[in-house]
Design an enzyme around this catalytic site. Sequence first.
Site, short mmCIF file in Angstrom:
data_model
loop_
_atom_site.label_atom_id
_atom_site.label_comp_id
_atom_site.label_asym_id
_atom_site.label_seq_id
_atom_site.Cartn_x
_atom_site.Cartn_y
_atom_site.Cartn_z
N ASP A 93 2.17 94.90 28.88
CA ASP A 93 1.61 94.00 27.87
C ASP A 93 2.29 93.12 26.82
O ASP A 93 1.57 92.81 25.86
CB ASP A 93 0.44 94.99 27.20
N ARG A 118 1.72 101.33 24.80
CA ARG A 118 2.23 100.03 23.86
C ARG A 118 3.25 100.25 22.78
O ARG A 118 3.75 99.26 22.12
CB ARG A 118 1.18 98.93 23.64
N ARG A 164 -8.88 98.94 17.11
CA ARG A 164 -7.44 99.14 16.87
C ARG A 164 -7.08 99.19 15.59
O ARG A 164 -6.25 100.44 15.22
CB ARG A 164 -6.78 97.70 17.74
N HIS A 193 -9.87 93.14 19.62
CA HIS A 193 -9.12 92.67 18.35
C HIS A 193 -9.91 91.32 17.97
O HIS A 193 -10.71 90.64 18.47
CB HIS A 193 -7.95 92.08 19.12
N CYS A 287 -3.45 85.61 22.18
CA CYS A 287 -2.92 86.92 22.44
C CYS A 287 -1.23 86.78 22.77
O CYS A 287 -0.33 87.50 22.57
CB CYS A 287 -3.34 87.51 23.51
N1 ARG Z 1 -3.98 94.61 27.22
C1 ARG Z 1 -3.90 94.41 25.99
C2 ARG Z 1 -4.30 95.54 25.03
O1 ARG Z 1 -5.43 95.77 25.36
C3 ARG Z 1 -4.04 93.01 25.36
C4 ARG Z 1 -3.85 92.50 24.22
C5 ARG Z 1 -4.36 91.14 23.75
N2 ARG Z 1 -3.70 90.72 22.64
C6 ARG Z 1 -4.63 90.06 21.62
N3 ARG Z 1 -3.95 89.51 20.50
N4 ARG Z 1 -5.93 90.19 21.67
O2 ARG Z 1 -4.05 95.69 23.78
#
Ligand code: ARG
Length: 294
Positions: A93, A118, A164, A193, A287
Amino acid sequence: MTVSPAMEPTTASSPAVAPAASPEPAAREASARRFLMCRPEHFAVTYAINPWMDPDAGADRDRAVAQWEALRDAYLALGHRVELIEPVEGLPDMVFAANGALVVGGRVYGARFRHPERAAEGPAYAEWFRRNGFADVLEPEHVNEGEGDFLVLDDLILAGTGFRTDVAAHQEAQEFLGRPVVTLRLVDPRFYHLDTALFPLGGRNVAYYPGAFSPGSRAVLERLFPDALIADEADAVVLGLNAVCDGRHVVVNAEARGLIAQLRGRGYEPVPVDLSELRKAGGGPKCCTLEIRM
Ligand code: ARG
C-alpha cells in the site's frame, strides 16, 4: 455567464460595472504544487483493511503502474513538481503516499498507521523527509494516516476520525502545525479516510459526499461551507471525491461523471484519470499524492 450585482447598492453614485470579484464561475487560477509519489512497484492486494480490498479478486500490478504513470504525467503536464520515494518490498500500500505524512509550512507531521500491515510506512516516509532537508519532522504519539485524514485549506485543516485517525492526533497536529484543526466524524466504512469523502477546492471551499459523515459533522460542514459542491453516492462509490485540485484543474477519477459536470459548471477544469486498478485497494488519485507545502 453574466452575474447580476445583486449585493451592490444601486445608488446613483455606484458605477455601472460588475463587482470585481464574483465568486463563480470566474476564472479559476492554478498554482504550482510540489508532490511526493511512490511508484506501485510492489502493489498488490494481499490483506483487507477496508471494504474495497479483496485479496482473492486479483490486482494487476503492471496495469496499476501504467495508471499511476498516467497520473504522474498528468501532474507534470499541469506544471506541478513530482518527487519520488523509493517503494519498499512487502509494503503493497506504499503507493498511497497521501498517508505518509502531513506537511504544512515545511513542517512534517509524521504518520502512525492504524494497522500493523502498514506500520513500516510511517518511518519510511519520515526518513525520506529527513534525508531531503526537512529539519522539523515530528514522530507522532497518536495514530494518524497523514493526508488521508488531514486536508489543508487556506486557513484551517479538516481532520477525519472514526476509522483510522484518532482525535488525539488532530490535537497533536494542531499544536505542532499551529493551524486550527476541525474534527469530522466518518460513519460509512467505504469512506474510511476523509480524503475518500471530501476534497478542498480553491480558496475556502470543498466538495463532499454528505452520507459519509455523522449528523453533527454534516452540520459543521454546512456551516463552514454553505457554498460547497455536494456530490452524490454514485460519484462517491467510484472514489470521485478522492480528487486533487490546484485551484483550477481537478484531477479526478473519470467514472465520476456527475461530479465532473458539476465542476465544469463552477468553472473548474476536470482532468479525468483512470485509477481503477488502484481502487481495488481503496485508493484514487489523491491517495497517491502527498502535497509538500513550504
Ligand atoms: N489500502 C489502503 C488502506 O486501506 C488504501 C489507502 C488509501 N489512501 C487514502 N489516502 N485514502 O489503508
